[in-house]
Design a protein around this motif. Sequence first.
Motif: not given
Length: 326
Positions: A42-61
């Motif tokens: 029963r959250p009092a507030a929801l925060v939609d984070i779908t616009r955040l720049p957290l969509r990278d999928l990379t191979v590390t060094e």
Amino acid sequence: MHPFSFVKVSDTREALAAGRRGGRYIAGGTTLVDLMRETVERPAALVDITRLPLRDLTVTERGGLRIGALVRMAEAAADRKVRQLYPVVSEALELSASAQLRNMATIGGNIMQRTRCTYFRDVTAACNKREPGTGCAAIEGVNRTHAILGTSQDCVATHPSDASVAFAALEATVHLLGPDGERSVALADFLLQPGDTPDREHALLPGELITAVEVPAHPRPLKSGYLKVRDRQSYEFALTSAAVALHIRRGVIHDAKVAAGGVGTVPWKLPAVEQQLIGRRPSDRLWAKAAEHAAEGAHPLQHNRFKIELLQRTVERQLRIVGGSK
């Protein structure tokens, strides 16, 4: 449905500010919305984070893998880099939920999803996870699908994520961003066993946000895979599962990573199985001997004693598949 406020944020600064005020982060919403409908959450507030720049999928060094928290499960499963480097991750994702859910659900949300224990989701039942101090109806109830590893007198619910089992086997790290800056936590320390605080399921601090999951580089060549045993082949959660990754060079196993799902209160690493494998040559006898250690420390309940043998057989089968002896 209880009243709640809803806000969309466009950067991490806004998200953290809203989270600090008590807002609950939501992306795909494939778990949280269900729980809200059932009045478990029963959250009092929801925060939609779908616009955040957290969509990278990379191979590390060094050849590891970093998956942004907002990468969709379907995207990660289909990604060529994931399929080539860590098939165990793509297979675990493909065996999760339904195609429609995988198109919506995110990697961060998948790790954070809550148990499918029917008593947890029934607000009329006693559940220490949902309402601390009320008891655990599953212990004396119908507990066929419940955990045999990592349980306590307060909770026997399993963690439902398939992807988290693969991440646990590969010793992944969860990257976090909060009011005090960035930090990283091993997945093994991020997801918490119930103990006497089953309502505390993860190591997130107030207002913190998952930004990525990182799989470290593993020695090559590496063969890996995921096997899931369930009551039906369509959308269903695991009775047990096994994630296996083996580094075999010149006919000897030099490194082994093994974890199980569907049997633990968290994705369950199997170091006793790993220790039996390292330094030995693959063989049917070795797989069987190693798998005997898969259920060490298990505490089965009235209706799920079968999970001990099922877990051992599942681990043995997946060791044979990945090790090249079917």
